[in-house]
Enzyme design. Sequence first.
Site, short mmCIF file in Angstrom:
data_model
loop_
_atom_site.label_atom_id
_atom_site.label_comp_id
_atom_site.label_asym_id
_atom_site.label_seq_id
_atom_site.Cartn_x
_atom_site.Cartn_y
_atom_site.Cartn_z
N THR A 71 0.84 -1.18 0.00
CA THR A 71 0.00 0.00 0.00
C THR A 71 0.88 1.25 0.00
O THR A 71 2.11 1.15 -0.10
CB THR A 71 -1.03 -0.08 1.17
OG1 THR A 71 -1.91 1.03 1.07
CG2 THR A 71 -0.36 -0.09 2.53
N LYS A 75 3.77 1.50 -3.77
CA LYS A 75 3.30 0.74 -4.93
C LYS A 75 4.28 0.83 -6.11
O LYS A 75 4.48 -0.15 -6.83
CB LYS A 75 1.90 1.19 -5.33
CG LYS A 75 0.83 0.78 -4.30
CD LYS A 75 -0.56 1.10 -4.79
CE LYS A 75 -1.60 0.65 -3.78
NZ LYS A 75 -2.97 0.83 -4.26
N ASP A 111 -5.76 -3.60 -8.70
CA ASP A 111 -6.73 -2.52 -8.44
C ASP A 111 -7.73 -2.39 -9.59
O ASP A 111 -8.93 -2.17 -9.36
CB ASP A 111 -6.01 -1.17 -8.26
CG ASP A 111 -5.49 -0.99 -6.83
OD1 ASP A 111 -5.96 -1.71 -5.93
OD2 ASP A 111 -4.61 -0.13 -6.64
N GLY A 138 -4.24 9.84 -10.18
CA GLY A 138 -3.16 9.27 -9.38
C GLY A 138 -3.02 7.78 -9.67
O GLY A 138 -3.50 7.29 -10.70
P1 NAP Z 1 -2.83 9.63 -5.36
O1 NAP Z 1 -1.95 8.93 -6.33
O2 NAP Z 1 -2.23 10.46 -4.27
O3 NAP Z 1 -3.86 10.55 -6.20
C1 NAP Z 1 -4.67 11.48 -5.55
C2 NAP Z 1 -5.63 12.11 -6.58
O4 NAP Z 1 -6.50 13.03 -5.87
C3 NAP Z 1 -4.93 12.94 -7.64
O5 NAP Z 1 -5.63 12.83 -8.85
C4 NAP Z 1 -5.05 14.38 -7.09
O6 NAP Z 1 -5.01 15.37 -8.09
C5 NAP Z 1 -6.41 14.32 -6.48
N1 NAP Z 1 -6.56 15.37 -5.44
C6 NAP Z 1 -6.01 15.38 -4.21
N2 NAP Z 1 -6.35 16.53 -3.55
C7 NAP Z 1 -7.12 17.24 -4.43
C8 NAP Z 1 -7.78 18.50 -4.35
N3 NAP Z 1 -7.71 19.27 -3.24
N4 NAP Z 1 -8.50 18.92 -5.43
C9 NAP Z 1 -8.58 18.16 -6.54
N5 NAP Z 1 -7.97 16.96 -6.67
C10 NAP Z 1 -7.26 16.50 -5.63
O7 NAP Z 1 -3.77 8.60 -4.61
P2 NAP Z 1 -4.29 7.16 -5.10
O8 NAP Z 1 -3.43 6.09 -4.58
O9 NAP Z 1 -4.54 7.23 -6.57
O10 NAP Z 1 -5.68 7.07 -4.31
C11 NAP Z 1 -6.80 7.80 -4.74
C12 NAP Z 1 -8.02 7.31 -3.98
O11 NAP Z 1 -8.27 5.93 -4.28
C13 NAP Z 1 -7.86 7.40 -2.46
O12 NAP Z 1 -9.04 7.88 -1.93
C14 NAP Z 1 -7.63 5.95 -2.05
O13 NAP Z 1 -8.11 5.68 -0.76
C15 NAP Z 1 -8.47 5.22 -3.07
N6 NAP Z 1 -8.09 3.81 -3.28
C16 NAP Z 1 -9.01 2.86 -2.96
C17 NAP Z 1 -8.71 1.54 -3.17
C18 NAP Z 1 -9.74 0.50 -2.83
O14 NAP Z 1 -9.41 -0.69 -2.85
N7 NAP Z 1 -10.96 0.87 -2.52
C19 NAP Z 1 -7.47 1.15 -3.71
C20 NAP Z 1 -6.56 2.15 -4.03
C21 NAP Z 1 -6.89 3.48 -3.81
P3 NAP Z 1 -3.61 15.98 -8.61
O15 NAP Z 1 -3.09 15.02 -9.63
O16 NAP Z 1 -3.96 17.30 -9.18
O17 NAP Z 1 -2.70 16.09 -7.40
#
Ligand code: NAP
Length: 291
Positions: A71, A75, A111, A138
């Site tokens: 996690t 990753k 995922d 992301g």
């Molecule tokens: P990440 O790589 O950090 O990406 C975060 C994303 O959120 C980016 O697109 C970012 O935009 C956007 N963001 C953050 N703050 C923002 C704001 N204030 N305004 C607009 N956009 C914003 O994270 P990730 O690993 O992809 O995870 C994303 C989500 O998926 C999380 O909520 C995580 O818990 C969830 N997730 C769930 C599972 C599951 O099994 N259910 C598995 C994996 C992840 P920018 O590119 O502009 O920074």
Amino acid sequence: MSEEVKESPRLAAVIGWPVAHSLSPLIHMTWAKRAGIDLHYIRVPARPDYDSFRRVADGLKAAGFAGVNVTLPHKEHALRYAATASPQAKNAGAANMLTFNDKGAHAHNSDGAGFATAVSVALPRGREHYRIIVLGAGGAARAIARAATALLYAGNQSNEVIVVNRTRDKAEAVAALAEGRAVDWSDRAAALAGADLVVNATSLGMKGQPPLDLDLSALPKTAVVFDTIYTPLETSLLKAARARGNPTVSGLEMLIWQAVPAFEAWFRANPEVDDELRTMLIDELRTRGLA
Ligand code: NAP
């Protein structure tokens, strides 16, 4: 005196920083108990740098662990660490599981498959193709956007994937991966017109994070709304979607389904996803005040 020789327990772990919150131990231990597998599944913190991850992974491999879930923030490190990788891990540029073997480790990213299984049951069948809006660009969005292109693929046309992200460059990169198009964050409400599925793959709306500000009025009432977030179980987005009659799917479903390939790869057993497991996870989240 003869001593009974017992089969040694199977070992698996989740690596992250922080990792104390991970629900992976509960999921895998539940499946192991049902399959009669003596599993020890532990949480292992590894500091955010690659060397810390490598040292931990080396140690677990040497100790005979079958594999590890990975996690945040490791990753990408997991993919770099592995000797071989699946197309899904290569496409996502990241892995959420490693299976240890003679060569070192094999990386995979489940995922995308987890997302696809989670939303497939809710989508109407028989369409030539679907219009899918992915908010975020992301790590999760990369895997989801790619899997979205072939979601319930039936016709000759792949699905239309639209990626909306605050940082435009990242939206374009993820859209390219899904042969879709990028839309500016400021145009997110208008982008919902004609959608069959909307995915929140940003961190907005998670407990402790800012809310997701999204006007749903252009969204067809038949569109499925999926949030990758599961803390809370019903985000403000899902609540608003449900109130106007849209079918909704919580991130807990993706969490459960993304765990299936790891259990299958490590223990050669088919885990069952059912309401007993869902209830157990929801109870655990409630106990921690996260539901
Ligand atoms: P990440 O790589 O950090 O990406 C975060 C994303 O959120 C980016 O697109 C970012 O935009 C956007 N963001 C953050 N703050 C923002 C704001 N204030 N305004 C607009 N956009 C914003 O994270 P990730 O690993 O992809 O995870 C994303 C989500 O998926 C999380 O909520 C995580 O818990 C969830 N997730 C769930 C599972 C599951 O099994 N259910 C598995 C994996 C992840 P920018 O590119 O502009 O920074």
